[in-house]
Write a protein that holds these residues in place. Structure first.
Motif, PDB file in Angstrom:
ATOM      1  N   ARG A 107       0.820  -1.208   0.000  1.00  0.00           N
ATOM      2  CA  ARG A 107       0.000   0.000   0.000  1.00  0.00           C
ATOM      3  C   ARG A 107       0.855   1.260   0.000  1.00  0.00           C
ATOM      4  NH1 ARG A 107      -4.593  -1.566  -2.098  1.00  0.00           N
ATOM      5  NH2 ARG A 107      -5.744  -3.094  -0.858  1.00  0.00           N
ATOM      6  N   PRO A 108       0.269   2.410  -0.351  1.00  0.00           N
ATOM      7  CA  PRO A 108       1.007   3.675  -0.335  1.00  0.00           C
ATOM      8  C   PRO A 108       1.382   4.094   1.081  1.00  0.00           C
ATOM      9  CG  PRO A 108      -1.057   3.853  -1.594  1.00  0.00           C
ATOM     10  CD  PRO A 108      -1.116   2.577  -0.835  1.00  0.00           C
ATOM     11  N   PRO A 109       2.314   5.041   1.201  1.00  0.00           N
ATOM     12  CA  PRO A 109       2.634   5.579   2.526  1.00  0.00           C
ATOM     13  C   PRO A 109       1.378   6.139   3.195  1.00  0.00           C
ATOM     14  CG  PRO A 109       4.205   6.344   0.889  1.00  0.00           C
ATOM     15  CD  PRO A 109       3.115   5.643   0.138  1.00  0.00           C
ATOM     16  N   GLY A 123      -8.646   7.392  -6.942  1.00  0.00           N
ATOM     17  CA  GLY A 123      -7.478   7.506  -7.807  1.00  0.00           C
ATOM     18  C   GLY A 123      -6.676   8.781  -7.617  1.00  0.00           C
ATOM     19  N   LYS A 124      -7.034   9.616  -6.640  1.00  0.00           N
ATOM     20  CA  LYS A 124      -6.334  10.883  -6.467  1.00  0.00           C
ATOM     21  C   LYS A 124      -4.884  10.680  -6.028  1.00  0.00           C
ATOM     22  CE  LYS A 124     -10.366  13.800  -5.673  1.00  0.00           C
ATOM     23  NZ  LYS A 124     -11.051  14.758  -4.765  1.00  0.00           N
ATOM     24  N   CYS A 125      -4.623   9.685  -5.204  1.00  0.00           N
ATOM     25  CA  CYS A 125      -3.247   9.421  -4.787  1.00  0.00           C
ATOM     26  C   CYS A 125      -2.409   8.935  -5.976  1.00  0.00           C
ATOM     27  CB  CYS A 125      -3.201   8.411  -3.647  1.00  0.00           C
ATOM     28  SG  CYS A 125      -3.910   6.792  -4.025  1.00  0.00           S
ATOM     29  N   TYR A 179       6.202   9.887  -9.421  1.00  0.00           N
ATOM     30  CA  TYR A 179       7.031   8.818  -9.981  1.00  0.00           C
ATOM     31  C   TYR A 179       6.205   7.676 -10.590  1.00  0.00           C
ATOM     32  CZ  TYR A 179      10.806  11.161  -7.527  1.00  0.00           C
ATOM     33  OH  TYR A 179      11.719  12.097  -7.097  1.00  0.00           O
ATOM     34  N   ARG A 180       4.893   7.820 -10.554  1.00  0.00           N
ATOM     35  CA  ARG A 180       3.987   6.797 -11.072  1.00  0.00           C
ATOM     36  C   ARG A 180       4.245   5.435 -10.416  1.00  0.00           C
ATOM     37  NH1 ARG A 180       3.301   8.195 -17.554  1.00  0.00           N
ATOM     38  NH2 ARG A 180       2.646  10.364 -17.242  1.00  0.00           N
ATOM     39  N   SER A 181       4.479   5.501  -9.126  1.00  0.00           N
ATOM     40  CA  SER A 181       4.705   4.271  -8.362  1.00  0.00           C
ATOM     41  C   SER A 181       3.406   3.577  -7.991  1.00  0.00           C
ATOM     42  CB  SER A 181       5.483   4.590  -7.074  1.00  0.00           C
ATOM     43  OG  SER A 181       6.740   5.146  -7.370  1.00  0.00           O
ATOM     44  N   LEU A 182       2.296   4.304  -8.026  1.00  0.00           N
ATOM     45  CA  LEU A 182       1.006   3.751  -7.628  1.00  0.00           C
ATOM     46  C   LEU A 182       0.183   3.361  -8.838  1.00  0.00           C
ATOM     47  CD1 LEU A 182      -0.003   6.296  -4.838  1.00  0.00           C
ATOM     48  CD2 LEU A 182       1.071   4.066  -4.563  1.00  0.00           C
ATOM     49  N   SER A 183      -0.520   2.259  -8.701  1.00  0.00           N
ATOM     50  CA  SER A 183      -1.449   1.814  -9.744  1.00  0.00           C
ATOM     51  C   SER A 183      -2.617   1.095  -9.080  1.00  0.00           C
ATOM     52  CB  SER A 183      -0.743   0.872 -10.733  1.00  0.00           C
ATOM     53  OG  SER A 183      -0.213  -0.253 -10.056  1.00  0.00           O
ATOM     54  N   ALA A 219     -10.618  -5.477  -3.065  1.00  0.00           N
ATOM     55  CA  ALA A 219      -9.547  -4.486  -3.133  1.00  0.00           C
ATOM     56  C   ALA A 219      -9.261  -4.040  -4.562  1.00  0.00           C
ATOM     57  CB  ALA A 219      -8.275  -5.054  -2.512  1.00  0.00           C
ATOM     58  N   VAL A 220      -9.906  -4.646  -5.552  1.00  0.00           N
ATOM     59  CA  VAL A 220      -9.652  -4.253  -6.937  1.00  0.00           C
ATOM     60  C   VAL A 220      -9.904  -2.758  -7.104  1.00  0.00           C
ATOM     61  CG1 VAL A 220     -12.008  -4.804  -7.710  1.00  0.00           C
ATOM     62  CG2 VAL A 220     -10.124  -4.792  -9.357  1.00  0.00           C
ATOM     63  N   GLY A 221      -8.974  -2.078  -7.759  1.00  0.00           N
ATOM     64  CA  GLY A 221      -9.108  -0.647  -7.975  1.00  0.00           C
ATOM     65  C   GLY A 221      -8.470   0.214  -6.909  1.00  0.00           C
ATOM     66  N   THR A 222      -8.086  -0.379  -5.784  1.00  0.00           N
ATOM     67  CA  THR A 222      -7.424   0.387  -4.733  1.00  0.00           C
ATOM     68  C   THR A 222      -5.940   0.552  -5.082  1.00  0.00           C
ATOM     69  OG1 THR A 222      -7.000  -1.619  -3.441  1.00  0.00           O
ATOM     70  CG2 THR A 222      -9.022  -0.390  -2.950  1.00  0.00           C
ATOM     71  N   PRO A 223      -5.293   1.599  -4.600  1.00  0.00           N
ATOM     72  CA  PRO A 223      -3.905   1.863  -4.978  1.00  0.00           C
ATOM     73  C   PRO A 223      -2.920   0.893  -4.332  1.00  0.00           C
ATOM     74  CG  PRO A 223      -4.613   3.440  -3.328  1.00  0.00           C
ATOM     75  CD  PRO A 223      -5.837   2.661  -3.726  1.00  0.00           C
TER      76      PRO A 223
END
Length: 204
Positions: free
Chosen positions: A32-34, A50-52, A58-62, A71-75
């Protein structure tokens, strides 16, 4: 009480129940993101806006792909593809409108999981000097240190083995991204918080 409030409350309860069930079934071994807290907390708050993802320079999140259950669609982060750079201002956290990402003032506040080294795959444990993961770590000599010792059964050569300091590792994944050991597995991986919790509960 208004019917709309009842419906909203029921919907929130359903989401929280689904999140807990997802964690228990192990469907969310996602980095997960920070600023993400427990997986259950994160899934109950994230609205998949999708705002995060948009805020990450760096386009590290998808978004999590099919097969991730609710959880599909979560960053999430694919550390091998593009690890988290631990931006000083944490734009992903600032962009989150629901508090799914929160309580991060600096790098050392991040807790996304922990790096784990596979000693059978790591070339440093085979007697070759590497130190790539060690040099890549943004918390060098804090989260990853080098354990210098003589190679077992060898009175001439030393081993420069990387070692993870669990209390300091924030699981940004830069060590995974830079690992020189190739597919199908790198010599270092990130154990996300959901996996750590399940492992602890299993007693393994």
């Amino acid at each position: 009480m208004k019917l709309s409030n009842v419906i909203a409350g029921a919907s929130a309860a359903i989401v929280a129940f689904q999140a807990a069930a997802c964690v228990l079934k192990g469907e969310t071994d996602l980095l997960r993101p920070p600023g993400a807290q427990s997986e259950e907390d994160f899934l109950s708050r994230c609205v998949k806006c999708g705002k995060c993802i948009e805020a990450c320079p760096y386009r590290s999140l998808s978004p999590a792909s099919q097969g991730a259950g609710v959880a599909v669609g979560t960053p999430c982060i694919d550390a091998r593809e593009q690890a988290c750079r631990l931006c000083e201002d944490f734009p992903c956290v600032a962009a989150c409108p629901t508090g799914a990402l929160r309580d991060v003032d600096g790098r050392r506040d991040v807790r996304m999981g922990i790096a784990v080294i596979d000693e059978e795959l790591c070339i440093a444990f085979q007697g070759m000097r590497c130190e790539v993961c060690y040099r890549a770590c943004p918390l060098i000599d804090e989260a990853i240190v080098i354990d210098y010792r003589m190679r077992e059964g060898d009175a001439i050569h030393s081993v420069f083995a990387p070692a993870i300091v669990q209390d300091a590792c924030v699981a940004c994944g830069l060590c995974v991204e830079r690992c020189v050991v190739g597919e199908p597995r790198t010599a270092i991986r990130i154990m996300c918080d959901a996996e750590r919790a399940r492992t602890a509960n299993d007693g393994s």
